[in-house]
Design a protein around this motif. Sequence first.
Motif, mmCIF file in Angstrom:
data_model
loop_
_atom_site.group_PDB
_atom_site.id
_atom_site.type_symbol
_atom_site.label_atom_id
_atom_site.label_comp_id
_atom_site.label_asym_id
_atom_site.label_seq_id
_atom_site.Cartn_x
_atom_site.Cartn_y
_atom_site.Cartn_z
ATOM 1 N N ASN A 93 -23.512 -20.097 41.272
ATOM 2 C CA ASN A 93 -24.959 -19.915 41.206
ATOM 3 C C ASN A 93 -25.749 -20.911 42.053
ATOM 4 O O ASN A 93 -26.867 -21.269 41.702
ATOM 5 C CB ASN A 93 -25.428 -19.986 39.740
ATOM 6 C CG ASN A 93 -24.706 -19.007 38.864
ATOM 7 O OD1 ASN A 93 -24.643 -17.831 39.171
ATOM 8 N ND2 ASN A 93 -24.135 -19.486 37.776
ATOM 9 N N HIS A 94 -25.152 -21.373 43.145
ATOM 10 C CA HIS A 94 -25.803 -22.340 44.040
ATOM 11 C C HIS A 94 -26.200 -23.619 43.307
ATOM 12 O O HIS A 94 -27.140 -24.306 43.713
ATOM 13 C CB HIS A 94 -27.019 -21.718 44.742
ATOM 14 C CG HIS A 94 -26.670 -20.523 45.569
ATOM 15 N ND1 HIS A 94 -26.042 -20.633 46.794
ATOM 16 C CD2 HIS A 94 -26.840 -19.203 45.340
ATOM 17 C CE1 HIS A 94 -25.852 -19.428 47.287
ATOM 18 N NE2 HIS A 94 -26.315 -18.538 46.430
ATOM 19 N N ALA A 95 -25.506 -23.932 42.229
ATOM 20 C CA ALA A 95 -25.793 -25.149 41.459
ATOM 21 C C ALA A 95 -25.342 -26.369 42.250
ATOM 22 O O ALA A 95 -24.406 -26.295 43.048
ATOM 23 C CB ALA A 95 -25.063 -25.108 40.120
ATOM 24 N N ASN A 96 -25.984 -27.499 41.979
ATOM 25 C CA ASN A 96 -25.523 -28.731 42.608
ATOM 26 C C ASN A 96 -24.711 -29.578 41.629
ATOM 27 O O ASN A 96 -24.339 -30.696 41.951
ATOM 28 C CB ASN A 96 -26.684 -29.517 43.222
ATOM 29 C CG ASN A 96 -27.769 -29.845 42.233
ATOM 30 O OD1 ASN A 96 -27.506 -30.003 41.039
ATOM 31 N ND2 ASN A 96 -29.003 -29.940 42.711
ATOM 32 N N THR A 97 -24.434 -29.016 40.453
ATOM 33 C CA THR A 97 -23.557 -29.685 39.492
ATOM 34 C C THR A 97 -22.621 -28.654 38.873
ATOM 35 O O THR A 97 -23.044 -27.574 38.470
ATOM 36 C CB THR A 97 -24.361 -30.389 38.377
ATOM 37 O OG1 THR A 97 -25.260 -31.325 38.976
ATOM 38 C CG2 THR A 97 -23.443 -31.117 37.408
ATOM 39 N N LEU A 98 -21.363 -29.029 38.811
ATOM 40 C CA LEU A 98 -20.340 -28.222 38.160
ATOM 41 C C LEU A 98 -19.694 -29.099 37.094
ATOM 42 O O LEU A 98 -19.243 -30.214 37.386
ATOM 43 C CB LEU A 98 -19.315 -27.777 39.203
ATOM 44 C CG LEU A 98 -18.190 -26.861 38.782
ATOM 45 C CD1 LEU A 98 -18.719 -25.580 38.162
ATOM 46 C CD2 LEU A 98 -17.304 -26.536 39.984
ATOM 47 N N LEU A 99 -19.703 -28.636 35.852
ATOM 48 C CA LEU A 99 -19.094 -29.351 34.739
ATOM 49 C C LEU A 99 -17.915 -28.513 34.268
ATOM 50 O O LEU A 99 -18.076 -27.332 33.934
ATOM 51 C CB LEU A 99 -20.108 -29.534 33.606
ATOM 52 C CG LEU A 99 -19.587 -30.151 32.311
ATOM 53 C CD1 LEU A 99 -19.002 -31.535 32.547
ATOM 54 C CD2 LEU A 99 -20.702 -30.211 31.282
ATOM 55 N N ILE A 100 -16.742 -29.100 34.265
ATOM 56 C CA ILE A 100 -15.518 -28.368 33.943
ATOM 57 C C ILE A 100 -14.877 -29.006 32.712
ATOM 58 O O ILE A 100 -14.661 -30.215 32.677
ATOM 59 C CB ILE A 100 -14.540 -28.390 35.130
ATOM 60 C CG1 ILE A 100 -15.264 -27.976 36.423
ATOM 61 C CG2 ILE A 100 -13.348 -27.491 34.860
ATOM 62 C CD1 ILE A 100 -14.513 -28.342 37.684
ATOM 63 N N ILE A 101 -14.568 -28.173 31.730
ATOM 64 C CA ILE A 101 -13.959 -28.656 30.490
ATOM 65 C C ILE A 101 -12.506 -28.199 30.448
ATOM 66 O O ILE A 101 -12.207 -27.015 30.590
ATOM 67 C CB ILE A 101 -14.715 -28.138 29.256
ATOM 68 C CG1 ILE A 101 -16.192 -28.499 29.343
ATOM 69 C CG2 ILE A 101 -14.077 -28.675 27.971
ATOM 70 C CD1 ILE A 101 -17.051 -27.866 28.256
ATOM 71 N N TYR A 102 -11.618 -29.163 30.249
ATOM 72 C CA TYR A 102 -10.182 -28.907 30.114
ATOM 73 C C TYR A 102 -9.751 -29.269 28.698
ATOM 74 O O TYR A 102 -10.323 -30.173 28.081
ATOM 75 C CB TYR A 102 -9.381 -29.759 31.107
ATOM 76 C CG TYR A 102 -9.584 -29.360 32.536
ATOM 77 C CD1 TYR A 102 -8.767 -28.405 33.130
ATOM 78 C CD2 TYR A 102 -10.602 -29.920 33.295
ATOM 79 C CE1 TYR A 102 -8.954 -28.015 34.445
ATOM 80 C CE2 TYR A 102 -10.799 -29.535 34.615
ATOM 81 C CZ TYR A 102 -9.970 -28.591 35.186
ATOM 82 O OH TYR A 102 -10.160 -28.202 36.491
ATOM 83 N N GLY A 103 -8.740 -28.565 28.195
ATOM 84 C CA GLY A 103 -8.216 -28.846 26.872
ATOM 85 C C GLY A 103 -6.762 -29.277 26.935
ATOM 86 O O GLY A 103 -5.969 -28.717 27.691
ATOM 87 N N ASN A 104 -6.439 -30.269 26.134
ATOM 88 C CA ASN A 104 -5.078 -30.780 26.047
ATOM 89 C C ASN A 104 -4.244 -29.809 25.211
ATOM 90 O O ASN A 104 -4.469 -29.650 24.013
ATOM 91 C CB ASN A 104 -5.091 -32.172 25.407
ATOM 92 C CG ASN A 104 -3.740 -32.829 25.392
ATOM 93 O OD1 ASN A 104 -2.702 -32.171 25.522
ATOM 94 N ND2 ASN A 104 -3.724 -34.135 25.232
ATOM 95 N N THR A 105 -3.279 -29.176 25.870
ATOM 96 C CA THR A 105 -2.461 -28.153 25.209
ATOM 97 C C THR A 105 -1.541 -28.729 24.135
ATOM 98 O O THR A 105 -0.919 -27.965 23.393
ATOM 99 C CB THR A 105 -1.618 -27.377 26.240
ATOM 100 O OG1 THR A 105 -0.760 -28.295 26.929
ATOM 101 C CG2 THR A 105 -2.514 -26.638 27.226
ATOM 102 N N GLU A 106 -1.479 -30.038 24.013
ATOM 103 C CA GLU A 106 -0.709 -30.636 22.926
ATOM 104 C C GLU A 106 -1.384 -30.375 21.579
ATOM 105 O O GLU A 106 -0.763 -30.521 20.532
ATOM 106 C CB GLU A 106 -0.516 -32.131 23.167
ATOM 107 C CG GLU A 106 0.395 -32.401 24.367
ATOM 108 C CD GLU A 106 0.458 -33.860 24.768
ATOM 109 O OE1 GLU A 106 -0.234 -34.702 24.153
ATOM 110 O OE2 GLU A 106 1.210 -34.154 25.719
#
Length: 185
Positions: A93-106
Amino acid sequence: MDILECINSKRSIRAYTDEIIPEETLNNIIKLGTKASTGSGQEPWGFVVIQDKDEIDSLSEITKKYLLENMEKYPYLNQYESWLTNPRFSVFNHANTLLIIYGNTESHWHVYDCSLAAGNIMLAAHSMGIGTCWIGFAEHTLNTKEFKGKYNVPEQYELVCPMSIGYMKAKLAPPNRKKPIIFNK
């Protein structure tokens, strides 16, 4: 904005101003995200923040190319083929910030916990006049070994939520939703 007003007025935002979200504000929003409920107290979330517009634009092009070359794997995206072939379309979306959430599969509950954190982040951001949009198109690109290696994401962490985030260009009307289905009534 009280919580009920926030919930009732929050929308996915796909148009942002060029104003950069300050690091302190982003850190506060992420911290509020981590106040989410968490199965067995595991807190399995981890985050990547990208505020380099060229990097985000490059990731959009890589994502579009990958999806167009692999549409048979994603039949539910066929309806978006014209978007993906449009050179002006940005996955983020032409954003200047990308926030990415990862989860620990443990943690067995990593997807649930990280989704709850994403919801908190979206509501906290909205209450501050900051828009967000969960980006389903980016599921593959941001979960590759190469991408995770570049951003020091440990191997046992899997992508849960890629999110564009930024100051809203315009405030949208509250969402209209169907009446909830309650099966036992």
